[in-house]
Design a protein around this motif. Structure first.
Motif, PDB file in Angstrom:
ATOM      1  N   ARG A   1       0.827  -1.215   0.000  1.00  0.00           N
ATOM      2  CA  ARG A   1       0.000   0.000   0.000  1.00  0.00           C
ATOM      3  C   ARG A   1       0.857   1.260   0.000  1.00  0.00           C
ATOM      4  O   ARG A   1       0.505   2.270  -0.616  1.00  0.00           O
ATOM      5  CB  ARG A   1      -0.943  -0.010   1.211  1.00  0.00           C
ATOM      6  CG  ARG A   1      -2.143  -0.938   1.061  1.00  0.00           C
ATOM      7  CD  ARG A   1      -3.214  -0.638   2.109  1.00  0.00           C
ATOM      8  NE  ARG A   1      -2.730  -0.893   3.461  1.00  0.00           N
ATOM      9  CZ  ARG A   1      -2.891  -2.056   4.101  1.00  0.00           C
ATOM     10  NH1 ARG A   1      -3.518  -3.054   3.501  1.00  0.00           N
ATOM     11  NH2 ARG A   1      -2.447  -2.212   5.332  1.00  0.00           N
ATOM     12  N   GLU A   2       1.997   1.217   0.677  1.00  0.00           N
ATOM     13  CA  GLU A   2       2.891   2.378   0.703  1.00  0.00           C
ATOM     14  C   GLU A   2       3.441   2.686  -0.693  1.00  0.00           C
ATOM     15  O   GLU A   2       3.519   3.845  -1.104  1.00  0.00           O
ATOM     16  CB  GLU A   2       4.047   2.119   1.680  1.00  0.00           C
ATOM     17  CG  GLU A   2       3.639   2.174   3.145  1.00  0.00           C
ATOM     18  CD  GLU A   2       4.770   1.765   4.081  1.00  0.00           C
ATOM     19  OE1 GLU A   2       5.853   1.377   3.561  1.00  0.00           O
ATOM     20  OE2 GLU A   2       4.571   1.822   5.310  1.00  0.00           O
ATOM     21  N   GLN A   3       3.810   1.639  -1.426  1.00  0.00           N
ATOM     22  CA  GLN A   3       4.314   1.830  -2.790  1.00  0.00           C
ATOM     23  C   GLN A   3       3.208   2.352  -3.710  1.00  0.00           C
ATOM     24  O   GLN A   3       3.446   3.235  -4.540  1.00  0.00           O
ATOM     25  CB  GLN A   3       4.884   0.527  -3.338  1.00  0.00           C
ATOM     26  CG  GLN A   3       6.114   0.011  -2.602  1.00  0.00           C
ATOM     27  CD  GLN A   3       7.291   0.957  -2.673  1.00  0.00           C
ATOM     28  OE1 GLN A   3       7.472   1.681  -3.648  1.00  0.00           O
ATOM     29  NE2 GLN A   3       8.105   0.966  -1.634  1.00  0.00           N
ATOM     30  N   VAL A   4       2.008   1.820  -3.528  1.00  0.00           N
ATOM     31  CA  VAL A   4       0.870   2.281  -4.336  1.00  0.00           C
ATOM     32  C   VAL A   4       0.596   3.747  -4.055  1.00  0.00           C
ATOM     33  O   VAL A   4       0.352   4.543  -4.976  1.00  0.00           O
ATOM     34  CB  VAL A   4      -0.379   1.425  -4.050  1.00  0.00           C
ATOM     35  CG1 VAL A   4      -1.622   2.062  -4.667  1.00  0.00           C
ATOM     36  CG2 VAL A   4      -0.188   0.010  -4.583  1.00  0.00           C
ATOM     37  N   LYS A   5       0.634   4.131  -2.787  1.00  0.00           N
ATOM     38  CA  LYS A   5       0.374   5.524  -2.405  1.00  0.00           C
ATOM     39  C   LYS A   5       1.383   6.466  -3.055  1.00  0.00           C
ATOM     40  O   LYS A   5       1.032   7.544  -3.530  1.00  0.00           O
ATOM     41  CB  LYS A   5       0.429   5.655  -0.883  1.00  0.00           C
ATOM     42  CG  LYS A   5       0.030   7.029  -0.371  1.00  0.00           C
ATOM     43  CD  LYS A   5       0.025   7.071   1.156  1.00  0.00           C
ATOM     44  CE  LYS A   5      -0.365   8.462   1.662  1.00  0.00           C
ATOM     45  NZ  LYS A   5      -0.368   8.509   3.161  1.00  0.00           N
ATOM     46  N   LYS A   6       2.644   6.053  -3.082  1.00  0.00           N
ATOM     47  CA  LYS A   6       3.680   6.873  -3.728  1.00  0.00           C
ATOM     48  C   LYS A   6       3.413   7.031  -5.225  1.00  0.00           C
ATOM     49  O   LYS A   6       3.731   8.054  -5.822  1.00  0.00           O
ATOM     50  CB  LYS A   6       5.059   6.229  -3.537  1.00  0.00           C
ATOM     51  CG  LYS A   6       5.584   6.233  -2.122  1.00  0.00           C
ATOM     52  CD  LYS A   6       6.936   5.533  -2.084  1.00  0.00           C
ATOM     53  CE  LYS A   6       7.449   5.357  -0.664  1.00  0.00           C
ATOM     54  NZ  LYS A   6       8.733   4.597  -0.647  1.00  0.00           N
ATOM     55  N   ALA A   7       2.832   5.996  -5.822  1.00  0.00           N
ATOM     56  CA  ALA A   7       2.661   5.980  -7.281  1.00  0.00           C
ATOM     57  C   ALA A   7       1.364   6.629  -7.749  1.00  0.00           C
ATOM     58  O   ALA A   7       1.181   6.819  -8.956  1.00  0.00           O
ATOM     59  CB  ALA A   7       2.718   4.539  -7.791  1.00  0.00           C
ATOM     60  N   LEU A   8       0.450   6.956  -6.841  1.00  0.00           N
ATOM     61  CA  LEU A   8      -0.840   7.515  -7.253  1.00  0.00           C
ATOM     62  C   LEU A   8      -0.650   8.758  -8.122  1.00  0.00           C
ATOM     63  O   LEU A   8       0.145   9.642  -7.797  1.00  0.00           O
ATOM     64  CB  LEU A   8      -1.682   7.867  -6.023  1.00  0.00           C
ATOM     65  CG  LEU A   8      -2.276   6.690  -5.250  1.00  0.00           C
ATOM     66  CD1 LEU A   8      -3.074   7.182  -4.053  1.00  0.00           C
ATOM     67  CD2 LEU A   8      -3.140   5.818  -6.154  1.00  0.00           C
ATOM     68  N   GLY A   9      -1.384   8.793  -9.218  1.00  0.00           N
ATOM     69  CA  GLY A   9      -1.225   9.878 -10.181  1.00  0.00           C
ATOM     70  C   GLY A   9      -0.163   9.592 -11.220  1.00  0.00           C
ATOM     71  O   GLY A   9       0.085  10.407 -12.105  1.00  0.00           O
ATOM     72  N   GLY A  10       0.459   8.403 -11.119  1.00  0.00           N
ATOM     73  CA  GLY A  10       1.521   8.055 -12.058  1.00  0.00           C
ATOM     74  C   GLY A  10       1.560   6.568 -12.351  1.00  0.00           C
ATOM     75  O   GLY A  10       0.523   5.905 -12.407  1.00  0.00           O
ATOM     76  N   VAL A  11       2.776   6.041 -12.502  1.00  0.00           N
ATOM     77  CA  VAL A  11       2.982   4.645 -12.903  1.00  0.00           C
ATOM     78  C   VAL A  11       3.698   3.899 -11.785  1.00  0.00           C
ATOM     79  O   VAL A  11       4.696   4.380 -11.242  1.00  0.00           O
ATOM     80  CB  VAL A  11       3.819   4.564 -14.193  1.00  0.00           C
ATOM     81  CG1 VAL A  11       4.174   3.118 -14.519  1.00  0.00           C
ATOM     82  CG2 VAL A  11       3.082   5.203 -15.357  1.00  0.00           C
ATOM     83  N   LEU A  12       3.177   2.723 -11.435  1.00  0.00           N
ATOM     84  CA  LEU A  12       3.882   1.813 -10.535  1.00  0.00           C
ATOM     85  C   LEU A  12       4.484   0.714 -11.402  1.00  0.00           C
ATOM     86  O   LEU A  12       3.765  -0.078 -12.016  1.00  0.00           O
ATOM     87  CB  LEU A  12       2.920   1.225  -9.501  1.00  0.00           C
ATOM     88  CG  LEU A  12       3.546   0.238  -8.502  1.00  0.00           C
ATOM     89  CD1 LEU A  12       4.664   0.899  -7.711  1.00  0.00           C
ATOM     90  CD2 LEU A  12       2.488  -0.313  -7.551  1.00  0.00           C
ATOM     91  N   PHE A  13       5.818   0.681 -11.468  1.00  0.00           N
ATOM     92  CA  PHE A  13       6.541  -0.244 -12.338  1.00  0.00           C
ATOM     93  C   PHE A  13       7.219  -1.301 -11.472  1.00  0.00           C
ATOM     94  O   PHE A  13       8.067  -0.987 -10.638  1.00  0.00           O
ATOM     95  CB  PHE A  13       7.586   0.528 -13.160  1.00  0.00           C
ATOM     96  CG  PHE A  13       8.394  -0.327 -14.087  1.00  0.00           C
ATOM     97  CD1 PHE A  13       7.885  -0.678 -15.333  1.00  0.00           C
ATOM     98  CD2 PHE A  13       9.656  -0.775 -13.729  1.00  0.00           C
ATOM     99  CE1 PHE A  13       8.640  -1.461 -16.209  1.00  0.00           C
ATOM    100  CE2 PHE A  13      10.415  -1.559 -14.591  1.00  0.00           C
ATOM    101  CZ  PHE A  13       9.897  -1.896 -15.832  1.00  0.00           C
ATOM    102  N   ILE A  14       6.809  -2.561 -11.653  1.00  0.00           N
ATOM    103  CA  ILE A  14       7.363  -3.656 -10.853  1.00  0.00           C
ATOM    104  C   ILE A  14       8.183  -4.555 -11.763  1.00  0.00           C
ATOM    105  O   ILE A  14       7.637  -5.252 -12.626  1.00  0.00           O
ATOM    106  CB  ILE A  14       6.246  -4.459 -10.168  1.00  0.00           C
ATOM    107  CG1 ILE A  14       5.374  -3.521  -9.317  1.00  0.00           C
ATOM    108  CG2 ILE A  14       6.837  -5.567  -9.302  1.00  0.00           C
ATOM    109  CD1 ILE A  14       4.187  -4.213  -8.670  1.00  0.00           C
TER     110      ILE A  14
END
Length: 331
Positions: free
Chosen positions: A164-177
């Motif tokens: 959830r912390e990583q998702v929160k950082k990525a909100l408004g953009g791209v989460l690249f795993i």
């Protein structure tokens, strides 16, 4: 103003109250140009707002074109370029349909990037974030890059919190795993499954403000999607990143050297081509830009060692790369 009261001769007659008439005033006409009524103010402000909106639209279009020009400047990746332009067209047409109050397809833009290391997956993910921001799909367009260690915790409940912390950082953009398949390698008892579940929930809760991109080797990503049948349907966009050809790798190397203000002699170019062919035939993941970058950096260091043995060097000597500067030793 004076008020006069006049009594008649008979005290039984009520008095007469006289008030003077107000003085006549001349009618004045205010020119229409001087009126500042609400209707007139609205018209002026509306016109100014329309102009500002048009300027912003033009700026956005120019920024989109700049990003697409940057994409076109990348060596190779022809299929990837075509798919990104298809995505741009799809997003734009859905926006136009919405403006005309027509039924629009939902913008589900989560992606799977499949390919070997160094084939441009991370670079394209960053570009996608910037592109979607300028097109109004994402608010920020930034990218948060993470891997298994950033998502999977050490005890029950820790994984969901980290994810959830990583998702929160990525909100408004791209989460690249990157190497996303590693989340499923531990089996049912592994905390990686908890991370996958948390990601699926985040995709649903933030579908209008997050793009999730899972990346990794082609075969491993296919296996990963089979372990969780619900994942494949949530990622409608699959992009394959092929290995670079000899000519593309050579062009990448020359471009990297040019940026550093170096040039290859004709003999050095032939030597570089030969070494790249040897790499492709002997190394499983040789056809990528990362290996070329390492080779270029090693070549520049070799040239420096060669020139350092001389007391002075001309400008041409500082620029030229010779065949003896290029080697695969310890690469």
């Amino acid at each position: 103003m004076t008020i006069r009261i006049k009594f008649g001769p008979d005290n039984q007659i009520p008095p007469v109250i006289q008030t003077p008439k107000p003085p006549k005033t001349q009618d004045t006409h205010t020119p229409a140009s001087d009126l500042t009524g609400i209707g007139r103010a609205r018209k002026t402000n509306s016109s100014a707002l329309d102009k500002d909106k048009d300027k912003e639209k033009d700026k956005d279009k120019n920024r989109v074109l700049e990003i697409l020009d940057e994409l076109d400047s990348y060596i190779g990746l022809e299929l990837v370029k075509r798919l990104i332009r298809d995505l741009q067209a799809f997003v734009e047409i859905q926006k136009r349909r919405t403006q005309e109050k027509l039924v629009a397809e939902p913008l589900v833009l989560h992606m799977i990037f499949k390919g070997n290391p160094g084939t441009g997956k991370t670079t394209v993910a960053r570009l996608v974030g910037r592109l979607f921001k300028e097109m109004g799909v994402l608010q920020k367009g930034h990218i948060i890059e993470c891997e298994r260690a950033d998502l999977v915790g050490e005890y029950i409940g820790h994984t969901a919190q980290k994810t959830r912390e990583q998702v929160k950082k990525a909100l408004g953009g791209v989460l690249f795993i990157d190497e996303a398949y590693s989340l499923a390698r531990g089996g049912e008892k592994d905390f990686g499954k908890e991370a996958i579940d948390a990601l699926v929930k985040a995709m649903e809760d933030n579908k209008d403000n997050l793009v999730l991109i899972l990346a990794g080797y082609s075969q491993e990503m296919d296996w990963f999607l089979q372990t969780n049948p619900g994942l494949r349907s949530r990622f409608p966009i699959h992009i394959d990143f092929p290995d670079y050809t000899i000519e593309e790798l050579l062009a990448i190397a020359k471009s990297m050297l040019k940026t550093r203000q170096y040039t290859l002699t004709t003999e050095a170019e032939d030597t570089l081509r030969y070494h790249l062919q040897c790499l492709l035939s002997s190394h499983r993941y040789a056809g990528n830009a990362r290996l070329v970058r390492n080779l270029v950096e090693k070549t520049v260091r070799k040239q420096a060692v060669r020139l350092f043995q001389k007391s002075s060097s001309s400008r041409d000597e500082l620029i030229q790369i010779l065949p003896e500067d290029i080697t695969l030793e310890n690469l």
